[in-house]
Design a protein around this motif. Structure first.
Motif, PDB file in Angstrom:
ATOM      1  N   THR A  36     -23.394  25.260  19.328  1.00  0.00           N
ATOM      2  CA  THR A  36     -24.770  25.242  19.805  1.00  0.00           C
ATOM      3  C   THR A  36     -24.819  25.700  21.261  1.00  0.00           C
ATOM      4  OG1 THR A  36     -25.238  23.469  18.258  1.00  0.00           O
ATOM      5  CG2 THR A  36     -26.833  23.797  20.013  1.00  0.00           C
ATOM      6  N   ASP A 220     -28.763  28.327  14.146  1.00  0.00           N
ATOM      7  CA  ASP A 220     -27.804  27.222  14.279  1.00  0.00           C
ATOM      8  C   ASP A 220     -27.647  26.556  12.907  1.00  0.00           C
ATOM      9  OD1 ASP A 220     -26.046  25.530  15.523  1.00  0.00           O
ATOM     10  OD2 ASP A 220     -27.541  24.392  16.650  1.00  0.00           O
ATOM     11  N   GLU A 221     -26.527  25.892  12.682  1.00  0.00           N
ATOM     12  CA  GLU A 221     -26.277  25.172  11.429  1.00  0.00           C
ATOM     13  C   GLU A 221     -26.489  26.084  10.213  1.00  0.00           C
ATOM     14  OE1 GLU A 221     -25.194  22.087  11.579  1.00  0.00           O
ATOM     15  OE2 GLU A 221     -25.960  21.225  13.442  1.00  0.00           O
ATOM     16  N   GLY A 594     -25.487  17.756  14.376  1.00  0.00           N
ATOM     17  CA  GLY A 594     -25.669  18.518  15.607  1.00  0.00           C
ATOM     18  C   GLY A 594     -25.764  17.659  16.867  1.00  0.00           C
TER      19      GLY A 594
HETATM   20 MG    MG Z   1     -24.260  22.210  17.042  1.00  0.00          MG
END
Ligand code: MG
Ligand code: ATP
Length: 758
Positions: A36, A220-221, A594
């Motif tokens: 991230t 992200d993810e 996260g």
């Molecule tokens: Mg992350």
């Protein structure tokens, strides 16, 4: 130009990813390795060094909480210059697009989001109208079917029924459901994505516009994107947009909701020249926590394979606490939080994670008793509370009379004398004429009702009409106040003087607060999932000039009320309680993805609960459960505590669970087993197989006071012959689990069972 602030504090691999040429990139890396962080710095790199406008960048996160954290990180890196950046969840971004382009996708301007609870209601009503037996056609199954099909991008006419009458019926309900939603101007979560995808496919001009705009798309993810989300990204990227995706196959935990981890592999095939970067250094956790996480996930067979290392200290051992029951477990957690604070830590550094939402209640109770402030994320969804939904249903009707779900909720709440029979006639007319309930009610007022029913319905319709007028042009907060009082809901709730009643009124106050804050938020933020006034103007989201020079769709700033309602549905419960107060954070492991916390508790780590009972016979879901455990463990920075109970009441039944296999998969030298000082000590004979934690097993096996051991043949007066499977506890509480030839598996209290050895 000094760009060290963008590149400092990064390792070589991270820098390589951030400064990649204008190409597609896949960052595949384990938990806490800075994915991230890389994504955030990449945005800074693109806008500050490569000269792209933030307007050209789209960043997709998985939850609203993650989105606001990411926005904070970007703003602290590049400050005001982040303005114009589009950031949000897939759903939030889809919502924004549909609002702006509602005409192109055939939605009324005031369309509203149907949350999963309302969706259930709509389906239940449909089943009734179609005269389908709820036992044979459970609404849950139908709901899952519809959402699943939508997530695969399939409309009813795409589904191959073959010769399967069962599927045929499901498709019929799906069809009816779609028609109903369309009539009511309602859009469920999966529909948001599906329509956003269709927006691309059916409107080449709109697509071309956004393709030209979003030169860089960062996700992200990525491991948890579903087919539809991936398809949407692919179409948007088109031939020129560059995708920068970060993910970890070991953290794919939404398979049950249609996420496809295969998208990671597919990505390299679908796009040419993908730059692959692997990050292997973990910066989040202590050496011990990391070692435990690595060992745990190594038990999965379907992995892309990677190992994480850290040059940090080993840190504390992982505490594994064996509780007598769930109350003891919760008390232990409270005690440890207090100890943490006494040693200089703060409450908001602590997170309590659990497998299922139902586990939060006992924990909340204990925290309250111990007067430790806490905040629940995701569980007690504020916007899911009945009284909140009641008020929202009035607001929804104000902007969209065709919203049947809202009509159903509001018409007789508070009671205004509209009986079941009258309501049935309204539904009948609506069904017969294929019109919304509101119109049906209007028709019935004109003709065909008893005088009493007529008056009560006319009063309700009149109330909504007059409220609409009275709230016109008012600030959101004042609109809310008017609705609360004139709907009669306030007076209705005031009649209830119980604690629960008071709680309801407090929640309503909180809703009015939220409306006030929403206004402020709108004028401040640009990076949420929803459009803001300034963004619409500055970003020009998006007036699209056609070839003849006319505008395809003139952007206009919508009703803030509509946005507030959508926000409520999208964010349902992700935020709660006072933000300023330092509080322990409670959430499911899913919701913790996260995030990171210095002190993490994982509670209820027991067979049957985690891994869940459902996954026991299915290797694929068992692996998903293990990935979830991996996500939980890797949230911890300094200290991890895992608890399990010997006895718990779950969904109304008493159970005597065993410690989870996941505990045993953690190497014994990482663990400090904390045992009850009291008399109850479980013994677990047999059942612990390969790769287990030897010292934990030894400790657990130490005492077997039942006098029986696993595998032993026994006889019981009533149940007959059987074999001992397991023993637990000691003294009066000692229990034994026997598999009887004719009576199946039973737990018995040894002291009373009168078992005979054979
Ligand atoms: Mg992350
Ligand atoms: P997850 O898989 O859980 O989402 P992640 O890979 O996204 O994790 P981040 O949250 O970006 O990891 O980073 C984990 C922590 O490590 C953060 O606190 C981050 O600031 C820190 N970190 C990452 N890279 C570095 C670095 N090079 N130097 C110092 N700290 C770093």
């Amino acid at each position: 130009m000094d760009i060290s602030y963008i590149l400092n504090d990064l390792n070589d691999a991270q820098r390589e990813a951030i400064t990649a040429e204008n190409t597609h990139a896949l960052i595949l890396a384990g938990a806490g390795s800075g994915k991230t962080r890389v994504l955030v710095h990449r945005i800074a790199w693109l806008t500050q060094v490569m000269g792209f406008s933030p307007y050209n960048v789209l960043a997709v996160t998985f939850t609203n909480k993650a989105s606001s954290e990411m926005r904070g990180r970007i703003e602290s890196l590049i400050g005001q210059q982040a303005g114009g950046l589009t950031m949000g969840t897939f759903h939030g971004i889809a919502y924004r697009l549909l609002r702006q382009h509602h005409q192109e996708v055939g939605l009324p301007q005031s369309f509203q989001i149907l949350d999963s609870d309302d969706q259930k209601r709509v389906i239940k009503r449909l089943l009734k109208a179609m005269e389908l037996d709820e036992n044979q056609w459970p609404h849950k199954q139908i709901q899952a079917f519809i959402n699943g099909e939508k997530e695969e991008g399939r409309r009813p006419h795409h589904i191959d029924i073959g010769h399967n009458p069962f599927v045929g019926k499901m498709v019929q309900v799906y069809q009816a459901y779609e028609e109903q939603c369309q009539r009511s101007g309602l859009v469920d979560f999966a529909e948001l994505l599906l329509r956003a995808h269709e927006l691309w496919l059916k409107n080449p001009q709109v697509l071309a516009h956004y393709q030209a705009r979003y030169k860089h798309i960062l996700v992200d993810e990525f491991q948890d994107t579903n087919s539809l989300q991936y398809a949407w990204l692919r179409v948007l990227a088109g031939g020129s947009g560059k995708l920068f995706v970060v993910g970890d196959d070991d953290q794919s935990i939404y398979g049950w909701r249609g996420a496809k981890v295969e998208n990671i592999r597919q990505f390299e095939e679908d796009f040419a020249n993908v730059k692959l970067v692997r990050l292997e250094q973990n910066y989040r956790s202590t050496g011990t926590i990391l070692k435990a996480a690595n060992a745990l996930i190594a038990h999965n067979t379907t992995r892309m394979g990677k190992q994480l290392w850290s040059d940090g200290e080993d840190g504390e051992l992982i505490k594994v606490y064996e509780a007598f029951n769930e109350y003891d477990e919760a008390r232990y957690v409270c005690g440890q939080v207090e100890a943490w604070c006494e040693q200089g830590g703060s409450r908001n550094e602590a997170a309590v994670l659990y497998r299922s939402n139902a586990q939060s209640r006992v924990m909340e109770q204990a925290l309250m008793q111990a007067q430790i402030p806490y905040r629940v994320y995701g569980g007690l969804r504020f916007y899911d509370r009945a009284e909140i939904k009641d008020i929202l249903s009035y607001l929804r009707l104000l902007i969209n009379r065709d919203d049947d779900a809202a009509f159903e909720r509001a018409y007789n709440h508070p009671p205004r004398g509209i009986g079941q029979k009258t309501a049935e006639s309204i539904r009948e007319v609506a069904k017969h004429n294929q019109i919304p309930l509101w119109q049906a009610a209007e028709q019935l007022v004109e003709q065909g009702l008893t005088a009493r029913a007529k008056t009560s319905i006319a009063n309700f319709l009149g109330l909504i009409e007059s409220l609409t007028e009275a709230t016109l042009g008012l600030a959101l907060e004042d609109q809310m106040l008017k609705v609360v009082s004139r709907s009669g809901l306030q007076a209705h709730f005031e009649k209830d003087s119980s604690e629960q009643g008071k709680g309801r009124l407090e929640n309503i106050d909180e809703l009015i607060n939220a409306a006030g804050q929403f206004k402020q938020m709108q004028s401040q933020t640009t990076a949420e999932g929803l459009p803001t006034e300034s963004q619409v103007i500055t970003d020009g989201v998006d007036a699209i000039a056609q070839q003849d020079g006319t505008l395809l769709h003139t952007p206009q700033y919508d009703n803030p009320l509509a946005d507030f309602l959508a926000q409520a549905a999208l964010e349902a419960g992700e935020k709660q309680a006072d933000e300023w107060e330092s509080a322990v954070q409670l959430m499911t492991i899913h919701a913790a993805k996260g995030l990171e916390f210095p002190l993490v508790f994982m509670i209820g780590v027991e067979e049957g609960l985690f891994p869940s009972q459902r996954s026991h016979d299915d290797p694929a879901s068992l692996e998903e459960e293990r990935r979830l455990a991996y996500v939980g463990v890797t949230r911890a920075e300094k200290q991890l505590m895992i608890t399990f109970a010997n006895h718990r009441r779950l969904h109304g039944t008493e159970i005597y669970p065993q410690p989870s296999r996941f505990i045993k998969e953690i190497p014994s030298d990482c663990v400090d087993l904390v045992r009850l000082s009291g008399s109850v000590r479980p013994t677990v004979a047999g059942g612990y197989n390969t790769g287990m934690n030897a010292s934990l097993q030894a400790a657990l096996d130490a005492e077997n006071e039942t006098g029986f051991s696993a595998g032993e043949a026994v006889f019981h007066q009533k149940f007959g012959d059987g074999t001992v499977v397991d023993t637990e506890g000691s003294g009066d509480h000692a229990r034994i689990n026997v598999n009887f030839k004719n009576a199946g598996s039973k737990w018995l209290v040894t002291a009373y069972a009168n078992l005979q050895k054979k």
